[in-house]
Motif scaffolding. Sequence first.
Motif, short mmCIF file in Angstrom:
data_model
loop_
_atom_site.label_atom_id
_atom_site.label_comp_id
_atom_site.label_asym_id
_atom_site.label_seq_id
_atom_site.Cartn_x
_atom_site.Cartn_y
_atom_site.Cartn_z
N LEU A 147 0.84 -1.20 0.00
CA LEU A 147 0.00 0.00 0.00
C LEU A 147 0.88 1.25 0.00
O LEU A 147 0.57 2.22 -0.68
N GLU A 148 1.97 1.20 0.74
CA GLU A 148 2.89 2.35 0.82
C GLU A 148 3.43 2.69 -0.58
O GLU A 148 3.50 3.86 -0.96
N GLU A 149 3.82 1.67 -1.34
CA GLU A 149 4.37 1.90 -2.68
C GLU A 149 3.33 2.47 -3.62
O GLU A 149 3.62 3.35 -4.43
N LEU A 150 2.11 1.95 -3.54
CA LEU A 150 1.04 2.42 -4.41
C LEU A 150 0.56 3.81 -4.02
O LEU A 150 0.17 4.61 -4.86
N TRP A 151 0.58 4.10 -2.74
CA TRP A 151 0.02 5.34 -2.22
C TRP A 151 0.85 6.56 -2.59
O TRP A 151 0.32 7.65 -2.74
N GLN A 152 2.13 6.38 -2.80
CA GLN A 152 3.03 7.52 -3.05
C GLN A 152 2.59 8.38 -4.23
O GLN A 152 2.76 9.58 -4.21
N ALA A 153 2.00 7.77 -5.25
CA ALA A 153 1.65 8.51 -6.46
C ALA A 153 0.23 9.10 -6.41
O ALA A 153 -0.18 9.76 -7.34
#
Length: 128
Positions: A24-30
Amino acid sequence: MNDTANQQALARLLKNSGSEPQTLEELWQAQGWDQSQLRLWLYCQPGLVRDADSDGVERFGQADTNAQGAPNLSEEIAKIVQSHGKPLPLVQLKNRLPAGLLATEPMLKAAISDHPSLQMVGPMVKLT
């Protein structure tokens, strides 16, 4: 962010999630959303699978299209009726479907009519 920009960003996010499952952290950044909003949206996406590792970190990715397809609804119905041993009301049949297999009453009736060994007799489903 306006609706069009949101839709385009989310479409890119889904497209890019296919190669390797991401946290979720990786996806949330954008995204311009809260993590809770993005998590809810991801949970609602068909074809997106969610796995959690031993630490409880969730990873989201596209479902494997080469894997065994969804279970055949008419075959699942036949197994349920056969295991019951006698005709089964359609309402009870709907409640006995395997977890993750959801079907509406019209879907059940269509699957029953498509199966050579199943038939509807009033509200009951029976094997012929």
